[in-house]
Design an enzyme around this catalytic site. Structure first.
Site, PDB file in Angstrom:
ATOM      1  N   ASP A 150      97.897  66.368  49.224  1.00  0.00           N
ATOM      2  CA  ASP A 150      98.400  66.939  50.414  1.00  0.00           C
ATOM      3  C   ASP A 150      98.993  65.679  51.507  1.00  0.00           C
ATOM      4  O   ASP A 150      98.295  64.903  51.864  1.00  0.00           O
ATOM      5  CB  ASP A 150      97.506  67.792  51.217  1.00  0.00           C
ATOM      6  CG  ASP A 150      96.506  68.540  50.295  1.00  0.00           C
ATOM      7  OD1 ASP A 150      96.672  68.577  49.109  1.00  0.00           O
ATOM      8  OD2 ASP A 150      95.666  69.404  51.207  1.00  0.00           O
TER       9      ASP A 150
HETATM   10  N1  DQQ Z   1      93.326  69.808  49.199  1.00  0.00           N
HETATM   11  C1  DQQ Z   1      93.241  71.071  49.646  1.00  0.00           C
HETATM   12  C2  DQQ Z   1      93.010  71.208  51.047  1.00  0.00           C
HETATM   13  C3  DQQ Z   1      91.983  70.171  51.075  1.00  0.00           C
HETATM   14  C4  DQQ Z   1      92.500  69.141  50.235  1.00  0.00           C
HETATM   15  C5  DQQ Z   1      94.738  71.611  49.177  1.00  0.00           C
HETATM   16  C6  DQQ Z   1      91.507  68.257  49.772  1.00  0.00           C
HETATM   17  O1  DQQ Z   1      92.375  72.379  51.222  1.00  0.00           O
HETATM   18  O2  DQQ Z   1      91.640  69.820  52.500  1.00  0.00           O
HETATM   19  O3  DQQ Z   1      95.449  70.864  48.198  1.00  0.00           O
HETATM   20  O4  DQQ Z   1      92.288  66.923  49.093  1.00  0.00           O
END
Ligand code: DQQ
Length: 577
Positions: A35
């Protein structure tokens, strides 16, 4: 067949060691990225953070990676900004955002505690006079929020009475997906209020985001593996988000029709625009061996349709500075008279390029045509980026609109009874009637317009808008993109309505596409209206899969020709300085 009049020289090809590694997309030098986190503009520089495993090319051991840039296009890598080293975040620094609080960037991120609780934590720059903002100090008050057990705080917003509001993702089977709302006067002590919005399209929302565009409020969230938007208003009395059209979760509400997840947006004050970018994961099984996995899409500017009800995106203008003007090639008025399986665009090649193609084609014809990219010279390996239209979209015999069903209507025994049901339901965009099943519910209503699939056992229709409006399918076909069967091959598509005001002249439609090719990622946009964004991963194995071609798989039977009004191609430079 001689179609292209101009004779030109080769564009040249990037000499990167790893032929699949993108060169103008945000990613760390090696290992893992997911992300986007907390992008912010501060004191002359754009900062981009991201979920990063610095030690292995797999998800895990989450840190915040960090890059900065003067123009949001050319980037410099910085050391990890936040590492998991406290009891409240030892098991991971998860997603979060940055908010300018009295002009100072403040990060709120999700910490994963030693006992795997999700808590919200704060960090501030260690040295505000360092423009790179390399070091961050965690708040002694951490964790600042411990309940409910959710994650991914968005950039906070403020009301006229100096109250801050913060949302993050939460949900359960019973409650559905939610964005929970907190308030604070001092940005450190937060009080839980209630969900700002929720629905039952999924049982958890990741990465919610809320922002203002053209005096409307946009709420986005990540659910069911894709990113959805809703436009609405913020009710100042009840402090809830109220959608004005479709809710997020419907297939009309996708930000990108392809591999695009966990997106994050931020306000770019230099260009007065809200910018969004998403995480594009690998789509094959070779990522760990390659030693890097995951990248961010190109940054896209967000705007609204003229009626203020639709979210639109297009690549930010600053990306044009990546074009190597010496490599610019221009073709015009290329007429494709009939069915053409595949013809090479002469003397052009490149796997790190931008293409702008302006198509012209007749209204209400059965057509399937497009451009092949990352193609070998014989077309045996290639990805097709094409357009499909149908003469009569109210009844399409032998076509399935596969997927996106929300309801199968009982007691309908012939296809002609399916369309009226769709017409009467505001949610219905299209329908498919399955003719070869003796069951009681063969009429399937769709909450978007899926891609056409040839199927003798189906009749389909699209809910009509007006005599001079026509739906057009824009697709990426990956059937021949690579030979690895473990790489994704399924087609991706977006459907738009051609409208006379913007693109009809003498029975001819005009449709421009902006295509970005970067080794193993393809992004397709309809830049004029901003109505389509499709991100796809492809992994061509053949070394010479760098050519461009055009094709017409289905042509009109009358005098009308498909025309490429203009075709412009540039090699793009790397973003790393
Ligand atoms: N990736 C998820 C999120 C989290 C993060 C979404 C963890 O919900 O915080 O891809 O790497």
């Amino acid at each position: 067949m001689l179609l292209f009049a101009t004779i030109i020289v080769s564009l040249g090809v990037s000499q990167a060691d790893d032929p699949l590694r993108p060169q103008y997309h945000m990613m760390p030098p090696k290992n893992w990225l997911n992300d986007p986190n907390g992008p912010v503009y501060y004191n002359g520089y754009y900062h981009m953070f991201f979920q990063h495993n610095p030690n292995a090319a797999v998800w895990g051991d989450m840190h915040w990676g960090h890059c900065y840039s003067e123009d949001m296009v050319h980037w410099i890598h910085l050391p990890v900004a936040i590492a998991p080293d406290q009891p409240y975040d030892k098991n991971g620094i998860f997603t979060g955002s940055t908010t300018l609080v009295d002009g100072i960037p403040v990060i709120i991120y999700t910490g994963i505690t030693e006992t795997n609780e999700q808590v919200q934590c704060q960090a501030r720059p260690a040295n505000l006079s360092d423009p790179t903002l390399t070091s961050w100090i965690k708040s002694p008050l951490n964790p600042i929020i411990t309940h409910p057990n959710g994650r991914d705080p968005a950039t906070a917003f403020e009301d006229d009475y100096n109250n801050y509001y913060l949302i993050y993702g939460f949900g359960t089977d019973e409650l559905g997906g939610q964005a929970v709302l907190f308030t604070s006067k001092d940005f450190s002590n937060w009080t839980y209020l209630h969900p700002i919005h929720s629905n039952h399209y999924d049982n958890f929302w990741e990465c919610p985001d809320i922002f203002n565009v053209s005096n409307r409020i946009v709420l986005k969230a990540s659910l069911r593996g894709q990113d959805f938007w809703a436009i609405g208003d913020f009710d100042p009395t009840n402090l809830i988000f109220v959608p004005v059209g479709n809710d997020l979760g419907e297939y009309t509400q996708l930000i990108d029709q392809g591999k695009f997840y966990a997106s994050k947006s931020f306000y770019d004050p230099l260009n007065d625009q809200q910018v969004i970018m998403g995480w594009t994961a690998e789509d094959d099984n070779q990522g760990e061996q390659r030693g890097w996995q995951g990248l961010h899409t190109l940054p896209r500017a967000i705007f609204l349709s003229d009626d203020g009800l639709q979210l639109r995106t297009r690549p930010i203008e600053a990306l044009q500075s990546l074009r190597n003007e010496k490599t610019h090639r221009h073709f015009q008025n290329v007429i494709l008279p009939t069915v053409i399986p595949f013809v090479l665009v002469p003397d052009v090649s490149g796997n790190q390029i931008e293409i702008i193609i302006n198509w012209q084609f007749s209204m209400n014809q059965n057509l399937d045509f497009g451009m092949s990219v990352l193609s070998t010279s014989d077309g045996s390996q290639q990805t097709n980026i094409g357009i499909i239209t149908q003469r009569n979209t109210s009844v399409m015999m032998n076509w399935d609109l596969a997927g996106w069903d929300y309801f199968s209507v009982p007691n309908i025994h012939q296809w002609s009874d399916c369309q009226p049901v769709c017409d009467q339901d505001t949610k219905c965009q299209a329908w498919t009637f399955v003719t070869d099943r003796q069951i009681n519910n063969n009429c399937f209503l769709k909450s978007g317009i899926p891609l056409l699939n040839s199927n003798a056992a189906c009749v389909s229709g699209v809910k009509q808008k007006g005599l001079d409006q026509q739906p057009v399918w824009i697709y990426i076909d990956r059937t021949l993109s690579q030979t690895n069967p473990a790489a994704a091959h399924s087609p991706l598509h977006g459907t738009i309505w051609m409208e006379p005001s913007s693109s009809l002249l003498n029975g001819q439609w005009f449709l421009g596409l902006n295509i970005f090719i970067d080794h193993s990622i393809i992004e397709v946009f309809e830049p004029k209206g901003g109505r389509v964004a499709i991100t796809a991963r492809v992994y061509p194995e053949k070394e010479n899969a760098k050519y461009l071609g055009v094709y017409v798989h289905e042509a009109s039977t009358d005098e009308n020709k498909i025309i490429i009004n203009t075709l412009d191609i540039w090699t793009l430079n790397t973003i790393w300085t």
